[in-house]
Write an enzyme that holds these catalytic residues in place. Sequence first.
Site, short mmCIF file in Angstrom:
data_model
loop_
_atom_site.label_atom_id
_atom_site.label_comp_id
_atom_site.label_asym_id
_atom_site.label_seq_id
_atom_site.Cartn_x
_atom_site.Cartn_y
_atom_site.Cartn_z
N SER A 1 44.40 45.86 40.92
CA SER A 1 43.75 46.92 40.15
C SER A 1 44.67 48.13 40.01
CB SER A 1 42.42 47.29 40.81
OG SER A 1 41.64 48.12 40.00
N ASP B 1 36.26 39.68 34.01
CA ASP B 1 36.62 41.00 34.54
C ASP B 1 36.36 42.06 33.47
OD1 ASP B 1 37.87 43.26 35.66
OD2 ASP B 1 39.42 42.04 36.63
N HIS C 1 36.65 41.12 38.68
CA HIS C 1 37.58 42.05 39.31
C HIS C 1 37.70 41.87 40.82
CE1 HIS C 1 40.13 45.47 38.40
NE2 HIS C 1 39.68 46.12 39.46
#
Length: 424
Positions: free
Chosen positions: A192, A365, A398
Site C-alpha cells: 500500500s 481491491d 487490499h
Amino acid sequence: MFWPAISGGRRSISSGAVASLTILLCLGAAAVLAAARPAPDEPRLAAAANGTCQSRVEPFGYKCEEHTVTTVDGYILSLQRIPGGRGGSGQSSAGNKIPVLLQHGLLMDGVTWLMNSPAESLGYILADGGYDVWIANSRGTVYSRGHTTLSSTDTAYWDWSWDELASNDLSAVAQYVYAQSGQQRMHYVGHSLGTLIASAALSDSEQQQLGTMLRSAALLSPIAYLDKVSSPLARAAADIFLGEALYWLGLDEFDPTGEAVHKLVTDVCSMPGINCYNLMSVFTGDNCCLDNSSVQVFLAHEPQASATKNMVHLAQMIRRGTIAKYDYGNAADNREHYGQATPPAYDVSAIPDDFPLFLSYGGRDSLSDAQDVGHLVQALKSHDADKLTVQYLDDYAHADFVMAGNARERVYAPLMAFFKLQEK
C-alpha cells in the site's frame, strides 16, 4: 482523542472538511476496524509496552533484535531484525544472508508482516527461507515516536507527509540496513503506502544512492495513481474535497483510535448513497481470504497514527489523479517550499528501466484499483521486459496481500522466486 483549539488562520471545521478527511480513512483497513471499536484496549496497550520482538517474534522461537535509526530531520525510527529462521542462533545467524526490508502501509506498523502464523506471514517465511529480515516502522507509529528535539505532542512533530517518508525515512533505514548487513544490497517489499514511498524515492534523481543499495522492489497492492479509487467512501469524499483541509481541521495528529475519527466515519456513513454495513468491504474491497486469528492480532496492535498532513496529501492525489508533492494550497507557499507555484510531480517512469520490479494487485481491491495499477504499468512501459513482473489475482482485495491465509502460495512463493532470479 480531542479536537485541539482552532487558532491562528485556521477556520472552524466545516462539513466539507469532515468529508475531506474521511477520504483518508479509505486508504487503509486499519481505520475500518478502528471505527468499530472503542479507544485502545488492554491487549493493545500490552503489545505496545512489550515491543514487536517480544510480542510477535520471540514467542514463535525466532531470534529478534530491536534497532533504531535517526532521520536527517530528527525522527527516531524503530526497526526489528529477524536474522535467521526459527531456532537460529541470533546475530551470527545472519551471516552473509541477503537482507530484505519490509515497509508497511498507512495507519499500520511493522506488525503488518507478522499478523498470521509463522507458516503464513511474510516476515517469518522470509526468515525461514534464508533471508536477513528487517522490519521498518514509519514515523508517528507507536515505536517510532521519538525525535531528537520534538515531542509527539508538538505541532511541528506532525509537519510531514509521505514526501518525507520517501525522502528521509526510507533513505535512513536503507542506509542503516546496508551498513549493518556488511553492505549487502537488499530486496524491498512494500504494501500500500509502502509501495508509493518506494516508487517516489526510486524515481527521484536526488536519491540515486537508494538504487545502489536495493536489489529489487516488490510492490503489493501498489499505490501510485489514485483517481480511479472505487471505494464508495473515498469517491464521496473526493467529489466534494475543496482543499486546505489541514487549515480547516486544526488537527495535527490523525489518530484512528480516537473518538474524533469514529465520529467522522459515523457522519460519512450517514450520507445519502453510502452503505457502511460492511465497513471492511466499503473501504478495502471484498477481501477473499482473511481469518479471525489475523484480525485478532490486528486488533491487539493496530491501527497506528499518522500526520493529518499526510492524509490530506493522499486526498489531493485522489482528487487530482496526479503523483506530486504536497500542495500547500497557494502559489506563495508552494514557491517557499519548492521554488515554483505548483508542487513538483513525481515521474515514476524515471525509475531506472533495468531496476527489478515485482507488482502484485487484486481484482477486488478498491484502494489499489486495477485501473490505477494499469496506469502505473503503462507509465513503466519502457521498463526492461525481463525486469518487470506483474501479477494479478482476481479475487484478492487490499488486506489479502498481508493477511490472507493463502498468501504464502499465491503471493509470497512467486515473490521469493522473483527474488532468486535477481540474485543470480
